[in-house]
Enzyme design. Structure first.
Site, PDB file in Angstrom:
ATOM      1  N   ASN A  89     -12.684   2.839  -7.307  1.00 50.68           N
ATOM      2  CA  ASN A  89     -11.289   3.248  -7.123  1.00 50.68           C
ATOM      3  C   ASN A  89     -11.061   3.843  -5.743  1.00 50.68           C
ATOM      4  OD1 ASN A  89     -11.093   2.419  -9.696  1.00 50.68           O
ATOM      5  ND2 ASN A  89     -10.905   4.448 -10.617  1.00 50.68           N
ATOM      6  N   CYS A  99      -1.832   1.920  16.256  1.00 46.89           N
ATOM      7  CA  CYS A  99      -2.863   2.890  16.623  1.00 46.89           C
ATOM      8  C   CYS A  99      -2.438   3.657  17.879  1.00 46.89           C
ATOM      9  CB  CYS A  99      -4.172   2.142  16.870  1.00 46.89           C
ATOM     10  SG  CYS A  99      -5.469   3.188  17.490  1.00 46.89           S
ATOM     11  N   ARG A 151       1.799   1.898  -3.488  1.00 47.21           N
ATOM     12  CA  ARG A 151       0.668   2.388  -4.284  1.00 47.21           C
ATOM     13  C   ARG A 151       0.277   3.808  -3.860  1.00 47.21           C
ATOM     14  NH1 ARG A 151      -3.614  -1.896  -3.575  1.00 47.21           N
ATOM     15  NH2 ARG A 151      -4.733  -0.791  -5.213  1.00 47.21           N
ATOM     16  N   THR A 204     -13.735  -0.876 -15.946  1.00 49.68           N
ATOM     17  CA  THR A 204     -13.804  -1.930 -14.928  1.00 49.68           C
ATOM     18  C   THR A 204     -13.905  -3.299 -15.588  1.00 49.68           C
ATOM     19  OG1 THR A 204     -15.045  -2.865 -13.056  1.00 49.68           O
ATOM     20  CG2 THR A 204     -16.321  -1.519 -14.613  1.00 49.68           C
ATOM     21  N   TYR A 220       0.826  -1.213   0.000  1.00 48.14           N
ATOM     22  CA  TYR A 220       0.000   0.000   0.000  1.00 48.14           C
ATOM     23  C   TYR A 220       0.859   1.262   0.000  1.00 48.14           C
ATOM     24  CZ  TYR A 220      -4.361  -2.451   0.014  1.00 48.14           C
ATOM     25  OH  TYR A 220      -5.410  -3.236  -0.394  1.00 48.14           O
ATOM     26  N   CYS A 222      -8.046   1.963  12.513  1.00 48.44           N
ATOM     27  CA  CYS A 222      -7.459   0.974  13.413  1.00 48.44           C
ATOM     28  C   CYS A 222      -8.069  -0.386  13.061  1.00 48.44           C
ATOM     29  CB  CYS A 222      -7.796   1.373  14.847  1.00 48.44           C
ATOM     30  SG  CYS A 222      -7.385   0.078  16.011  1.00 48.44           S
ATOM     31  N   HIS A 236     -15.129   1.174  -2.422  1.00 48.40           N
ATOM     32  CA  HIS A 236     -14.057   0.347  -1.840  1.00 48.40           C
ATOM     33  C   HIS A 236     -13.105   1.140  -0.957  1.00 48.40           C
ATOM     34  CE1 HIS A 236     -14.723  -2.724  -5.365  1.00 48.40           C
ATOM     35  NE2 HIS A 236     -15.626  -2.833  -4.416  1.00 48.40           N
TER      36      HIS A 236
HETATM   37  C1  BJW Z   1      -9.069   0.662 -19.212  1.00 45.26           C
HETATM   38  C2  BJW Z   1      -7.937   1.373 -19.522  1.00 45.26           C
HETATM   39  C3  BJW Z   1      -8.143   2.660 -20.011  1.00 45.26           C
HETATM   40  C4  BJW Z   1      -7.279  -0.486 -18.777  1.00 45.26           C
HETATM   41  N1  BJW Z   1      -9.377   3.119 -20.161  1.00 45.26           N
HETATM   42  N2  BJW Z   1     -10.289   1.151 -19.372  1.00 45.26           N
HETATM   43  C5  BJW Z   1     -20.499 -13.596  -5.649  1.00 45.26           C
HETATM   44  C6  BJW Z   1     -19.904 -14.570  -6.420  1.00 45.26           C
HETATM   45  C7  BJW Z   1     -18.538 -14.856  -6.284  1.00 45.26           C
HETATM   46  C8  BJW Z   1     -17.750 -14.175  -5.358  1.00 45.26           C
HETATM   47  C9  BJW Z   1     -18.347 -13.199  -4.611  1.00 45.26           C
HETATM   48  C10 BJW Z   1     -19.695 -12.919  -4.750  1.00 45.26           C
HETATM   49  N3  BJW Z   1     -20.004 -11.919  -3.880  1.00 45.26           N
HETATM   50  C11 BJW Z   1     -18.868 -11.561  -3.232  1.00 45.26           C
HETATM   51  C12 BJW Z   1     -17.848 -12.333  -3.654  1.00 45.26           C
HETATM   52  C13 BJW Z   1     -16.449 -12.279  -3.203  1.00 45.26           C
HETATM   53  C14 BJW Z   1     -15.679 -11.115  -3.743  1.00 45.26           C
HETATM   54  C15 BJW Z   1     -15.636 -11.159  -5.262  1.00 45.26           C
HETATM   55  O1  BJW Z   1     -16.294 -10.425  -5.969  1.00 45.26           O
HETATM   56  N4  BJW Z   1     -14.781 -11.990  -5.801  1.00 45.26           N
HETATM   57  C16 BJW Z   1     -14.625 -12.075  -7.257  1.00 45.26           C
HETATM   58  C17 BJW Z   1     -13.158 -11.881  -7.619  1.00 45.26           C
HETATM   59  C18 BJW Z   1     -15.221 -13.324  -7.750  1.00 45.26           C
HETATM   60  N5  BJW Z   1     -16.240  -9.841  -3.287  1.00 45.26           N
HETATM   61  C19 BJW Z   1     -16.005  -9.395  -2.071  1.00 45.26           C
HETATM   62  O2  BJW Z   1     -15.353 -10.046  -1.278  1.00 45.26           O
HETATM   63  C20 BJW Z   1     -16.611  -8.069  -1.678  1.00 45.26           C
HETATM   64  N6  BJW Z   1     -17.272  -8.195  -0.423  1.00 45.26           N
HETATM   65  C21 BJW Z   1     -18.490  -8.718  -0.322  1.00 45.26           C
HETATM   66  O3  BJW Z   1     -19.186  -8.956  -1.279  1.00 45.26           O
HETATM   67  O4  BJW Z   1     -18.881  -8.943   0.986  1.00 45.26           O
HETATM   68  C22 BJW Z   1     -19.924  -9.865   1.219  1.00 45.26           C
HETATM   69  C23 BJW Z   1     -19.449 -11.266   0.839  1.00 45.26           C
HETATM   70  C24 BJW Z   1     -18.168 -11.671   1.122  1.00 45.26           C
HETATM   71  C25 BJW Z   1     -17.725 -12.949   0.775  1.00 45.26           C
HETATM   72  C26 BJW Z   1     -18.595 -13.811   0.097  1.00 45.26           C
HETATM   73  C27 BJW Z   1     -19.893 -13.383  -0.206  1.00 45.26           C
HETATM   74  C28 BJW Z   1     -20.326 -12.093   0.177  1.00 45.26           C
HETATM   75  C29 BJW Z   1     -15.511  -7.043  -1.461  1.00 45.26           C
HETATM   76  C30 BJW Z   1     -14.825  -6.670  -2.709  1.00 45.26           C
HETATM   77  C31 BJW Z   1     -13.718  -5.664  -2.388  1.00 45.26           C
HETATM   78  C32 BJW Z   1     -12.852  -5.394  -3.578  1.00 45.26           C
HETATM   79  N7  BJW Z   1     -11.699  -4.691  -3.151  1.00 45.26           N
HETATM   80  C33 BJW Z   1     -10.669  -4.378  -4.123  1.00 45.26           C
HETATM   81  C34 BJW Z   1      -9.389  -3.947  -3.381  1.00 45.26           C
HETATM   82  C35 BJW Z   1      -9.517  -2.536  -2.826  1.00 45.26           C
HETATM   83  C36 BJW Z   1      -8.249  -2.095  -2.185  1.00 45.26           C
HETATM   84  C37 BJW Z   1      -7.081  -2.086  -3.129  1.00 45.26           C
HETATM   85  O5  BJW Z   1      -7.153  -1.579  -4.264  1.00 45.26           O
HETATM   86  O6  BJW Z   1      -6.046  -2.589  -2.719  1.00 45.26           O
HETATM   87  O7  BJW Z   1     -11.125  -3.359  -5.005  1.00 45.26           O
HETATM   88  S1  BJW Z   1     -10.304  -5.735  -5.233  1.00 45.26           S
HETATM   89  C38 BJW Z   1     -10.065  -4.756  -6.657  1.00 45.26           C
HETATM   90  O8  BJW Z   1     -11.069  -5.083  -7.631  1.00 45.26           O
HETATM   91  C39 BJW Z   1     -10.298  -3.300  -6.215  1.00 45.26           C
HETATM   92  C40 BJW Z   1     -11.083  -2.784  -7.367  1.00 45.26           C
HETATM   93  O9  BJW Z   1     -11.855  -1.656  -6.975  1.00 45.26           O
HETATM   94  C41 BJW Z   1     -11.941  -3.957  -7.773  1.00 45.26           C
HETATM   95  C42 BJW Z   1     -12.440  -3.897  -9.159  1.00 45.26           C
HETATM   96  O10 BJW Z   1     -11.394  -3.894 -10.076  1.00 45.26           O
HETATM   97  P1  BJW Z   1     -11.497  -2.993 -11.373  1.00 45.26           P
HETATM   98  O11 BJW Z   1     -11.645  -1.579 -10.990  1.00 45.26           O
HETATM   99  O12 BJW Z   1     -12.522  -3.543 -12.272  1.00 45.26           O
HETATM  100  O13 BJW Z   1     -10.020  -3.113 -11.979  1.00 45.26           O
HETATM  101  P2  BJW Z   1      -9.344  -4.280 -12.841  1.00 45.26           P
HETATM  102  O14 BJW Z   1      -7.890  -4.145 -12.710  1.00 45.26           O
HETATM  103  O15 BJW Z   1      -9.948  -5.603 -12.559  1.00 45.26           O
HETATM  104  O16 BJW Z   1      -9.787  -3.928 -14.344  1.00 45.26           O
HETATM  105  C43 BJW Z   1      -9.341  -2.760 -14.988  1.00 45.26           C
HETATM  106  C44 BJW Z   1     -10.116  -2.631 -16.278  1.00 45.26           C
HETATM  107  O17 BJW Z   1      -9.727  -1.411 -16.895  1.00 45.26           O
HETATM  108  C45 BJW Z   1      -9.826  -3.748 -17.289  1.00 45.26           C
HETATM  109  O18 BJW Z   1     -11.061  -4.232 -17.797  1.00 45.26           O
HETATM  110  C46 BJW Z   1      -9.032  -3.049 -18.389  1.00 45.26           C
HETATM  111  O19 BJW Z   1      -9.285  -3.570 -19.684  1.00 45.26           O
HETATM  112  C47 BJW Z   1      -9.544  -1.641 -18.269  1.00 45.26           C
HETATM  113  N8  BJW Z   1      -8.632  -0.600 -18.733  1.00 45.26           N
HETATM  114  N9  BJW Z   1      -6.816   0.565 -19.234  1.00 45.26           N
HETATM  115  C48 BJW Z   1     -10.422   2.308 -19.832  1.00 45.26           C
HETATM  116  N10 BJW Z   1      -7.064   3.428 -20.343  1.00 45.26           N
END
Ligand code: BJW
Length: 240
Positions: A102, A147, A70, A188, A67, A127, A119
């Site tokens: 983001n 903390c 980043r 996304t 972190y 903490c 997020h």
């Molecule tokens: C361009 C470009 C340009 C490039 N122009 N575009 C149901 C089914 C299965 C699993 C789950 C479910 N419900 C929940 C889950 C578990 C999990 C989940 O979703 N897992 C999946 C991987 C399957 N979700 C969670 O755990 C969430 N919590 C939750 O639901 O709680 C209740 C629960 C828990 C457990 C089980 C069931 C219920 C929490 C999710 C938290 C996500 N946190 C993060 C980290 C944040 C901190 C950090 O950054 O360090 O958030 S993960 C990461 O992914 C980050 C992002 O915000 C998030 C999304 O990613 P994003 O923004 O889409 O980025 P990328 O890199 O994936 O994609 C970039 C895109 O840009 C690409 O498509 C490129 O092509 C494009 N691009 N250049 C335009 N110039």
């Protein structure tokens, strides 16, 4: 790229425009996307394994160092043409709401007013023991930091896999998206829940959904318009 006239009309006549953004919109600001752009020392780590409470519990120093790296990238980054186009769009459509996954704060730095952070934010800390937000915390150089109140570990106030999203932010996001007549989903991968479900909710409510991404995503087959390219190139063209 030629923007279809229908799409321009649809944006122009929208009464309730919502935007969902992901890491791609900040890529052109030099902030690596979540999945694709681990570089240097960090290339050997899988980000989906670092962004978890388990990783922090097992190795808080490693997770903090990730972190801290980043945070530095975000501090150096400036909003790009895509962020700025959304600010301009808000001038024409004051009800525009940005729901962002983001954590970099670049929409707010660009000047967007209605931004819902699903997020968390990499520049806010809490903490890990008591969940207390540390508003005035002076970052300590020691990693991992502790903390000042309970000596528990401090962590960034971001949402890790397996953690719940902030309730108020999620409610506000759902409201904005369910009420929208047009949703732009930008940069996304549409893989992470529950954010990935939001465009599907908009579609169910009859909204027109437009995706901007250089790559296809699981959402692409469902949307009304898919604009293939970088958001910094495409978004300014939507305003013309
Ligand atoms: C361009 C470009 C340009 C490039 N122009 N575009 C149901 C089914 C299965 C699993 C789950 C479910 N419900 C929940 C889950 C578990 C999990 C989940 O979703 N897992 C999946 C991987 C399957 N979700 C969670 O755990 C969430 N919590 C939750 O639901 O709680 C209740 C629960 C828990 C457990 C089980 C069931 C219920 C929490 C999710 C938290 C996500 N946190 C993060 C980290 C944040 C901190 C950090 O950054 O360090 O958030 S993960 C990461 O992914 C980050 C992002 O915000 C998030 C999304 O990613 P994003 O923004 O889409 O980025 P990328 O890199 O994936 O994609 C970039 C895109 O840009 C690409 O498509 C490129 O092509 C494009 N691009 N250049 C335009 N110039």
């Amino acid at each position: 790229m030629i923007i279809p006239a229908e799409l321009t009309q649809c944006l122009k006549h929208s009464k309730r425009l919502a935007i969902l953004t992901g890491a791609g919109i900040s890529a052109e600001s030099g902030v690596p996307t979540f999945r694709d752009a681990q570089t240097g020392l960090w290339a050997q780590y899988n980000p989906t394994e670092l962004a978890t409470p388990e990783a922090f519990q097992q190795n808080p120093k490693l997770v903090w160092e990730w972190y801290a790296w980043r945070q530095q990238l975000v501090a150096k980054a400036e909003p790009n043409a895509g962020h700025l186009a959304l600010v301009e769009l808000e001038h024409h459509q004051p009800s525009l709401t940005i729901v962002t996954q983001n954590i970099d704060g670049l929409h707010q730095r660009a000047g967007s007013n209605r931004v819902i952070e699903l997020h968390g934010n990499i520049n806010r800390f809490k903490c890990a023991t008591e969940n207390r937000i540390l508003e005035q915390w002076e970052k300590q150089t020691a990693i991992p930091p502790h903390c000042p109140y309970c000596n528990g570990l401090i962590r960034p106030d971001v949402v890790w896999f397996g953690e719940s999203l902030p309730v108020f932010a999620l409610e506000q996001a759902l409201q904005a998206i369910e009420r929208s007549d047009v949703l732009l989903t930008i940069g996304t991968s549409a893989l992470v829940q529950p954010a990935a479900t939001l465009p599907l909710k908009a579609l169910q409510q009859g909204a027109t959904v437009i995706e901007i991404n250089p790559e296809t995503t699981p959402l692409t087959p469902c949307v009304h318009f898919s604009l293939r390219g970088k958001s910094g190139d495409i978004l300014p063209k939507l305003l013309k």
